[in-house]
Design a protein around this motif. Structure first.
Motif: not given
Length: 305
Positions: A33-44, A107-112, A116-123, A230-233
């Motif tokens: 709610a802080l990130i999406f609601g307050q800042m408008g960033v779609i953080n996947m 749209l760019d924040t969603l894709l980026a 990042l989520s895929l990178i973190l999962q693999q890490t 797990g990595p995908t929890s």
């Protein structure tokens, strides 16, 4: 009469299980709610910060078990703080390295952030392996409390609810009773005017994003008490978290709390009468119908663009 009392006890326990899910979902949704609601960033990648907090708790548990066994009864409280701190720092770095270049480009924040989520999962998979892990719970989080005959309430669920209540109250106080909260609300209402009167809106954005990630990390610590990690929890919660924020009304903490409670309770109670997948379908269908009738969500605030 006994069958009705048994049914009442089962529904009561299902309702409490819903409160446990509500607690983790609310912690996740408060950060979003802080990130999406307050800042408008779609953080996947928000769910991966939950996983980071959960793995941090697991690491603290492992270190305490191997090097300080006498610390095991007390480590979990420090693990919650460590999960928040690690996720906060990583959120700060993420905003500085990636997000700050993508504001006003949803749209760019969603894709980026999806990348990042895929990178973190693999890490996480490379560091900890694909198998799920669980920290060693201290004795005071084991067992249950029996307020009524046939009703057993797990102590870990009570702890998670208490942690959620304290975090929610602290966030509300910070937003409405501190200078940082005043700056956040002013930036949401009118960013250009906030900058004109001397508010460092870039710093507000960075701290807000990092705080949202830190709260997700704390949700990860709470998650370890009710499930394996797990990595995908974290990705399992991201859809429900976005629905909670949108359903409650963007930028409305009260709406976030109300929608998290409704979603968790509806899903938990309906799982008693049908399969888990059908309960999920029922819950999501009800949310979609309500959003069609009230697209601004349960609660909404007026903002200036």
């Amino acid at each position: 009469m006994e069958s009705f009392s048994d049914l009442g006890a089962i529904l009561l326990m299902q309702g409490f299980n819903g409160l446990s899910v509500f607690s983790v979902l609310l912690l996740m949704a408060l950060g979003l709610a802080l990130i999406f609601g307050q800042m408008g960033v779609i953080n996947m990648a928000h769910g991966e910060f939950l996983a980071i907090g959960a793995y941090t708790t697991y690491l603290v548990s492992t270190l305490a078990r191997d090097f300080a066994p006498g610390f095991l009864p007390y480590y979990f409280l420090f693990a919650v703080a460590a999960a928040f701190l690690v996720a906060f720092v990583l959120g700060w770095l993420t905003e500085w390295a990636l997000i700050r270049h993508l504001y006003r480009r949803p749209l760019d924040t969603l894709l980026a952030t999806w990348g990042l989520s895929l990178i973190l999962q693999q890490t996480l998979r490379s560091l900890f392996g694909p198998r799920e892990v669980s920290p060693e719970m201290p004795d005071w989080l084991m067992g249950s409390w029996q307020p009524l005959d046939g009703v057993d309430i797990p102590l870990n669920g009570l702890f998670v609810m208490a942690l959620t209540f304290l975090m929610t109250a602290g966030l509300i106080l910070a937003l409405y009773r501190s200078s940082w909260g005043l700056h956040v609300r002013a930036t949401v209402q009118n960013r250009a005017m906030s900058g004109a009167v001397g508010i460092d809106t870039k710093r507000v954005d960075r701290v807000t994003f990092a705080l949202g990630c830190g709260i997700a990390g704390m949700a990860g610590a709470a998650f370890t008490t009710i499930g394996a990690t797990g990595p995908t929890s974290g990705s399992l919660y991201i859809v429900d978290t976005f629905l909670t924020v949108v359903f409650g009304g963007a930028a409305s903490l009260l709406g976030t709390v109300a929608s998290a409670f409704l979603i968790a309770q509806t899903q938990s109670v309906s799982e008693f009468f049908m399969t888990g997948s059908m309960a999920k379908v029922l819950t999501l269908s009800a949310i979609v119908i309500i959003l069609m009738l009230r697209p601004q969500g349960l609660f909404s605030i007026k903002t200036r663009k």
